[in-house]
Design an enzyme around this catalytic site. Structure first.
Site, PDB file in Angstrom:
ATOM      1  N   LYS A   1      -7.830  -2.770  12.254  1.00  0.00           N
ATOM      2  CA  LYS A   1      -6.566  -3.196  11.634  1.00  0.00           C
ATOM      3  C   LYS A   1      -5.511  -2.105  11.722  1.00  0.00           C
ATOM      4  O   LYS A   1      -4.342  -2.376  11.994  1.00  0.00           O
ATOM      5  CB  LYS A   1      -6.823  -3.568  10.169  1.00  0.00           C
ATOM      6  CG  LYS A   1      -5.625  -4.131   9.417  1.00  0.00           C
ATOM      7  CD  LYS A   1      -6.037  -4.540   8.016  1.00  0.00           C
ATOM      8  CE  LYS A   1      -4.972  -5.380   7.337  1.00  0.00           C
ATOM      9  NZ  LYS A   1      -3.730  -4.647   7.071  1.00  0.00           N
TER      10      LYS A   1
ATOM     11  N   GLU B   1      -2.901   3.445  -1.457  1.00  0.00           N
ATOM     12  CA  GLU B   1      -3.737   3.191  -0.287  1.00  0.00           C
ATOM     13  C   GLU B   1      -4.783   4.281  -0.085  1.00  0.00           C
ATOM     14  O   GLU B   1      -5.762   4.087   0.646  1.00  0.00           O
ATOM     15  CB  GLU B   1      -2.881   3.064   0.965  1.00  0.00           C
ATOM     16  CG  GLU B   1      -2.156   4.339   1.355  1.00  0.00           C
ATOM     17  CD  GLU B   1      -1.094   4.077   2.407  1.00  0.00           C
ATOM     18  OE1 GLU B   1      -1.050   4.833   3.395  1.00  0.00           O
ATOM     19  OE2 GLU B   1      -0.312   3.127   2.242  1.00  0.00           O
TER      20      GLU B   1
ATOM     21  N   ARG C   1       7.803  -0.664  10.842  1.00  0.00           N
ATOM     22  CA  ARG C   1       9.213  -0.576  10.433  1.00  0.00           C
ATOM     23  C   ARG C   1      10.106  -0.326  11.645  1.00  0.00           C
ATOM     24  O   ARG C   1      11.187  -0.912  11.770  1.00  0.00           O
ATOM     25  CB  ARG C   1       9.396   0.536   9.398  1.00  0.00           C
ATOM     26  CG  ARG C   1       8.933   0.145   7.993  1.00  0.00           C
ATOM     27  CD  ARG C   1       8.795   1.377   7.094  1.00  0.00           C
ATOM     28  NE  ARG C   1       8.510   1.004   5.700  1.00  0.00           N
ATOM     29  CZ  ARG C   1       7.312   0.641   5.259  1.00  0.00           C
ATOM     30  NH1 ARG C   1       6.283   0.582   6.103  1.00  0.00           N
ATOM     31  NH2 ARG C   1       7.134   0.334   3.981  1.00  0.00           N
TER      32      ARG C   1
ATOM     33  N   SER D   1       5.477  -2.902  -3.233  1.00  0.00           N
ATOM     34  CA  SER D   1       6.764  -2.319  -2.842  1.00  0.00           C
ATOM     35  C   SER D   1       7.271  -2.928  -1.541  1.00  0.00           C
ATOM     36  O   SER D   1       8.457  -2.807  -1.216  1.00  0.00           O
ATOM     37  CB  SER D   1       6.625  -0.804  -2.671  1.00  0.00           C
ATOM     38  OG  SER D   1       5.812  -0.487  -1.550  1.00  0.00           O
TER      39      SER D   1
ATOM     40  N   HIS E   1      -4.580  -6.332  -2.690  1.00  0.00           N
ATOM     41  CA  HIS E   1      -4.485  -5.843  -1.314  1.00  0.00           C
ATOM     42  C   HIS E   1      -5.389  -6.658  -0.391  1.00  0.00           C
ATOM     43  O   HIS E   1      -5.677  -7.818  -0.671  1.00  0.00           O
ATOM     44  CB  HIS E   1      -4.802  -4.351  -1.286  1.00  0.00           C
ATOM     45  CG  HIS E   1      -3.609  -3.485  -1.575  1.00  0.00           C
ATOM     46  ND1 HIS E   1      -3.287  -2.361  -0.858  1.00  0.00           N
ATOM     47  CD2 HIS E   1      -2.641  -3.620  -2.520  1.00  0.00           C
ATOM     48  CE1 HIS E   1      -2.184  -1.816  -1.346  1.00  0.00           C
ATOM     49  NE2 HIS E   1      -1.777  -2.562  -2.354  1.00  0.00           N
TER      50      HIS E   1
END
Length: 456
Positions: free
Chosen positions: A431, A334, A35, A187, A361
């Site tokens: 990841k 998660e 973000r 989301s 996912h």
């Protein structure tokens, strides 16, 4: 070159022979890092990200922004003074905004944040931007972002799939305005539109229509970070309409942001304290955060541990007993794989609810957890929106990960208490959690990749 190293060999999950006693420094938050990269790239002036996470997902995000013209300089910062400086030390990325442009090719890997956050950015670029990724990425839903961007004035070629691969034909600007989307499958659809909205001519009004939204803490994180960057955001929590978010058009300010530790990636280490009856400290755990991983303090306490939050960090202590739990994880989905792993070792049944969206996912996490735990002797059944886990004596065997980092860490948790668990492709943890095998071995005081640990 960015990418997930291929480690398909079977990794012997270390077996703990006694209570774990360790301090584990967890790398920065993927959610905050990605973000922060997007907001800094859209800002009107350069900014800094301190202690960013370097993982496959974040390196893919950084490289994608570079392909569209954004400057990202990786440095090792030190204490300095003057404008734009920070007393923080360590690795830092300096983000230098520039005119976004195509033609560009974006590789998303299997990163939800990259494949969903960047199409709105690409709509602001001047020229076409092609998106492609791993085979699994083709199966993950993007229709919420694609349909919304078309409503807001963007031109996108996806051959009607609502998924990758696709091309966004950026026109240098986007009208924006009101849009309705169904974000019940992710989301990230909402966050994707909000992050770029200050640069839309009319801003945006996102109205969610559909079933309950999952992972609301991630939307709150997006809103908080937008406000820190100078955006005006109206939300349901601030007195606005339910399921409606409004962002006004404005210039974003370059900021100097220190990235918090990734609290969701702290989960396996806290779980180690719970499973072994030990004690693990995670330094720099924030007192206030929007990260979903903060819920672990309450969830793992309910499962039999205790925690103390101090200025140094969070210390979690296991009691030597693991209790089953009945919990709604809709806001913190998660965390489900790690909780399921602990629940498989508990003394009573667990019911994990509110996570039907996990079927979409990195893999179908509900089906994968059910299959893999059951093949070790467990008793897990899928429900309409989650899992029912009845503890059974477990045995060793191969735990497949399906290129899903959280499946790999869940397997490592089980391996602490079950001898002979071998994890397929533990390298997929790169990841979001680089060097996981080394961190895990360090916690246990053993060499990475060693045979099961036995300590007196």
């Amino acid at each position: 070159m960015t990418g997930n190293p291929v480690h398909t060999a079977l990794w012997p999950a270390p077996l703990a022979s006694g209570p774990v006693e360790a301090t584990v420094t967890v790398p920065g938050s993927k959610s905050v890092t990605n973000r922060g990269l997007v907001l800094a790239a859209l800002s009107s002036e350069p900014g800094w990200l301190r202690r960013p996470l370097r993982s496959r997902d974040t390196l893919l995000m950084a490289e994608a922004l570079r392909t569209m013209g954004v400057g990202i300089e990786e440095t090792v910062s030190s204490a300095t003074s003057g404008a734009g400086s920070s007393p923080d030390t360590g690795e830092a990325w300096r983000i230098i905004p520039a005119g976004l442009h195509g033609p560009a090719a974006v590789e998303v890997g299997n990163a939800g944040t990259v494949m969903r956050f960047l199409p709105p950015v690409a709509a602001l670029a001047d020229g076409p931007v092609r998106f492609d990724g791993d085979p699994r990425a083709y199966e993950r839903p993007l229709h919420g972002v694609i349909d919304a961007l078309r409503t807001l004035g963007a031109r996108i070629d996806d051959d009607g799939r609502g998924a990758l691969p696709m091309t966004v034909h950026g026109g240098g600007a986007l009208d924006g305005g009101p849009v309705e989307i169904d974000a019940s499958s992710s989301s990230q659809f909402v966050s994707a539109l909000l992050l770029s909205a200050p640069r839309f001519n009319q801003g945006v009004e996102v109205r969610h229509v559909g079933r309950a939204l999952p992972s609301l803490p991630h939307i709150r994180m997006t809103v908080d970070m937008l406000r820190v960057a100078g955006a005006a955001v109206d939300t349901p929590e601030s007195g606005g309409e339910p399921n409606v978010w409004r962002v006004s058009p404005s210039a974003l300010l370059g900021r100097d942001l220190v990235v918090e530790p990734d609290l969701s990636n702290a989960q396996p280490f806290l779980a180690a304290a719970l499973v072994t009856g030990g004690r693990v400290t995670i330094p720099d755990w924030p007192r206030r955060t929007t990260q979903p991983g903060d819920a672990l303090r309450e969830i793992f306490t309910d499962m039999g541990g205790s925690c103390e939050l101090t200025d140094e960090g969070l210390t979690f202590t296991g009691s030597g007993r693991i209790h089953g739990i009945d919990v709604d994880l809709s806001e913190v989905g998660e965390l489900t794989p790690g909780i399921a792993a602990v629940a498989a070792l508990a003394d009573s049944e667990s019911v994990l609810r509110g996570v039907a969206h996990l079927r979409l996912h990195e893999t179908d996490r509900l089906a994968a957890l059910t299959k893999e735990i059951n093949e070790l002797g467990g008793d897990v059944t899928e429900t309409e929106d989650g899992l029912r886990i009845r503890p059974r004596p477990l045995h060793g065997g191969v735990f497949h990960t399906y290129d899903d980092h959280r499946l790999a860490t869940a397997a490592a948790i089980i391996g602490l208490a079950v001898e002979g668990v071998r994890v397929e492709n533990v390298g997929t943890t790169a990841k979001t959690l680089p060097d996981f095998p080394d961190l895990w071995a360090g916690m246990l005081g053993s060499p990475a990749g060693a045979a099961p640990v036995r300590r007196g």
